[in-house]
Design a protein around this motif. Sequence first.
Motif, mmCIF file in Angstrom:
data_model
loop_
_atom_site.group_PDB
_atom_site.id
_atom_site.type_symbol
_atom_site.label_atom_id
_atom_site.label_comp_id
_atom_site.label_asym_id
_atom_site.label_seq_id
_atom_site.Cartn_x
_atom_site.Cartn_y
_atom_site.Cartn_z
ATOM 1 N N GLY A 71 0.825 -1.195 0.000
ATOM 2 C CA GLY A 71 0.000 0.000 0.000
ATOM 3 C C GLY A 71 0.864 1.251 0.000
ATOM 4 N N GLY A 72 0.261 2.359 -0.380
ATOM 5 C CA GLY A 72 1.031 3.588 -0.492
ATOM 6 C C GLY A 72 0.893 4.546 0.667
ATOM 7 N N LYS A 73 -0.150 4.394 1.470
ATOM 8 C CA LYS A 73 -0.433 5.392 2.498
ATOM 9 C C LYS A 73 0.069 4.999 3.880
ATOM 10 C CE LYS A 73 -4.208 8.385 4.083
ATOM 11 N NZ LYS A 73 -5.644 8.703 3.947
ATOM 12 N N TYR A 74 -0.090 3.728 4.251
ATOM 13 C CA TYR A 74 0.210 3.322 5.620
ATOM 14 C C TYR A 74 1.321 2.280 5.750
ATOM 15 C CZ TYR A 74 -4.287 5.589 6.514
ATOM 16 O OH TYR A 74 -5.315 6.487 6.578
ATOM 17 N N THR A 85 8.637 8.438 0.408
ATOM 18 C CA THR A 85 7.504 7.523 0.340
ATOM 19 C C THR A 85 7.941 6.186 -0.258
ATOM 20 O OG1 THR A 85 6.893 8.222 -1.891
ATOM 21 C CG2 THR A 85 5.959 9.479 -0.036
ATOM 22 N N ILE A 86 7.056 5.215 -0.197
ATOM 23 C CA ILE A 86 7.381 3.916 -0.784
ATOM 24 C C ILE A 86 7.541 4.030 -2.296
ATOM 25 C CG2 ILE A 86 4.972 3.160 -1.113
ATOM 26 C CD1 ILE A 86 5.990 0.341 -0.165
ATOM 27 N N ASP A 87 6.818 4.961 -2.905
ATOM 28 C CA ASP A 87 6.956 5.139 -4.353
ATOM 29 C C ASP A 87 8.312 5.729 -4.721
ATOM 30 O OD1 ASP A 87 4.468 4.095 -5.234
ATOM 31 O OD2 ASP A 87 3.480 5.896 -4.525
ATOM 32 N N LYS A 88 8.868 6.558 -3.843
ATOM 33 C CA LYS A 88 10.208 7.073 -4.114
ATOM 34 C C LYS A 88 11.243 5.959 -4.017
ATOM 35 C CE LYS A 88 9.544 11.932 -2.923
ATOM 36 N NZ LYS A 88 10.000 13.089 -2.125
ATOM 37 N N VAL A 89 11.051 5.061 -3.060
ATOM 38 C CA VAL A 89 11.951 3.914 -2.941
ATOM 39 C C VAL A 89 11.877 3.067 -4.205
ATOM 40 C CG1 VAL A 89 12.460 1.803 -1.651
ATOM 41 C CG2 VAL A 89 11.731 3.867 -0.426
ATOM 42 N N ILE A 90 10.662 2.831 -4.691
ATOM 43 C CA ILE A 90 10.474 2.034 -5.904
ATOM 44 C C ILE A 90 11.047 2.755 -7.123
ATOM 45 C CG2 ILE A 90 8.735 1.074 -7.472
ATOM 46 C CD1 ILE A 90 6.972 0.638 -4.971
ATOM 47 N N THR A 103 0.644 -1.722 -6.451
ATOM 48 C CA THR A 103 -0.803 -1.820 -6.286
ATOM 49 C C THR A 103 -1.354 -0.498 -5.741
ATOM 50 O OG1 THR A 103 -0.333 -2.912 -4.158
ATOM 51 C CG2 THR A 103 -0.961 -4.306 -6.014
ATOM 52 N N ASP A 104 -2.430 -0.024 -6.348
ATOM 53 C CA ASP A 104 -2.998 1.283 -6.004
ATOM 54 C C ASP A 104 -3.983 1.138 -4.843
ATOM 55 O OD1 ASP A 104 -3.737 3.923 -5.997
ATOM 56 O OD2 ASP A 104 -5.018 3.785 -7.765
ATOM 57 N N VAL A 105 -3.438 0.941 -3.646
ATOM 58 C CA VAL A 105 -4.238 0.761 -2.434
ATOM 59 C C VAL A 105 -3.552 1.483 -1.275
ATOM 60 C CG1 VAL A 105 -5.240 -1.458 -3.113
ATOM 61 C CG2 VAL A 105 -3.031 -1.398 -1.932
ATOM 62 N N GLU A 106 -4.292 1.623 -0.163
ATOM 63 C CA GLU A 106 -3.728 2.274 1.015
ATOM 64 C C GLU A 106 -2.877 1.311 1.834
ATOM 65 O OE1 GLU A 106 -7.004 3.882 3.186
ATOM 66 O OE2 GLU A 106 -7.238 5.613 1.839
ATOM 67 N N ASN A 107 -3.365 0.077 1.990
ATOM 68 C CA ASN A 107 -2.681 -0.919 2.814
ATOM 69 C C ASN A 107 -3.251 -2.303 2.483
ATOM 70 O OD1 ASN A 107 -5.208 -0.881 4.049
ATOM 71 N ND2 ASN A 107 -4.512 0.335 5.791
ATOM 72 N N CYS A 108 -2.840 -3.316 3.251
ATOM 73 C CA CYS A 108 -3.279 -4.679 2.940
ATOM 74 C C CYS A 108 -4.784 -4.855 3.154
ATOM 75 C CB CYS A 108 -2.494 -5.687 3.768
ATOM 76 S SG CYS A 108 -2.595 -5.463 5.550
ATOM 77 N N VAL A 109 -5.342 -4.171 4.143
ATOM 78 C CA VAL A 109 -6.780 -4.242 4.369
ATOM 79 C C VAL A 109 -7.533 -3.732 3.146
ATOM 80 C CG1 VAL A 109 -8.668 -3.231 5.722
ATOM 81 C CG2 VAL A 109 -6.658 -4.148 6.886
#
Length: 219
Positions: A71-74, A85-90, A103-109
Motif C-alpha cells: 500500500g502507499g499510504k500506511y 515515500t514507498i513510491d520514491k523507494v520504488i 498496487t494502487d491501495v492504502e494498505n493490505c486491508v
Amino acid sequence: MAALSFKDYAIVACGTLIPELNYLKDNGFLDAKIIYTAPGLHQVPEELEKQLQKQLEAAKKLAKKIIVVYGGKYCYINIRDPLRTIDKVIDEMREEGFYISRTDVENCVDMLADGEQRDAIADGQKVWFCTAGWLKYRDQVFKGWDKANANENFPQYTGGGILLDPIGFFDEYALEHVEEILDFSDWASIPLEGRAVGLERLKKVLISAMAEEDRPADG
C-alpha cells in the motif's frame, strides 16, 4: 483474446499477504513468481526499505515486469524523512527495460475490501480491520508491543476487530489455534471475528497493476 496470465511477472509483496497470494497461486489465478519481504515491516521503515530494494533486485533476475504488492499510504511511514515515500523507494529501483508498478491501495486491508465495503461491514461502528497475516504473523506484526501499547490503540475500536477473510482462513485457524485468537482478544481488549469477503477486490487490484497491454479489455 488470450487468457489472463501473470506468467511474465515477478511479484514483490509484503509477507503479511502470504495467505491470500499463495491461495491465488495455488488455485491457478496468480501464475507469477512471488517474492516476499518479512511481515510487519511497516513499523521498521528502514528495514522495509532495505528488504524491498533487495527483493526488487532479485525480481529483476526473474522477470522484466514487476508488481510491488504494497500500500502507499500506511505501509511505509518514515518519521525521519516524511517526504520519502514507498513510491520514491520504488522509483529509485527503476531502470530501462523493466516495468515496475505498485498496487494502487492504502494498505493490505484495502486490498481485500475498499472503503465503501469496509463501511458497510462496520455498519456505523468503529471497527479495527485486519487480514489473516496480522493474526498468523502476530509476533512479527506487533513486535515490540506490550500490553500498554495495546491499551493505547485497541480499546477505541468499540465495534471490535474484524479479520477480512476471502479464503476461509479464520474458521480453519480457529479449529487448531483457538487459544491464540482468545489470547489476542484478551491482549487487545477487543473481540476478534472473521468476516468472509470475496476475492474480487484483490484480483482487481492485481490486474490493475499489470502493464496496460496485458490487462483484459474490461480490467
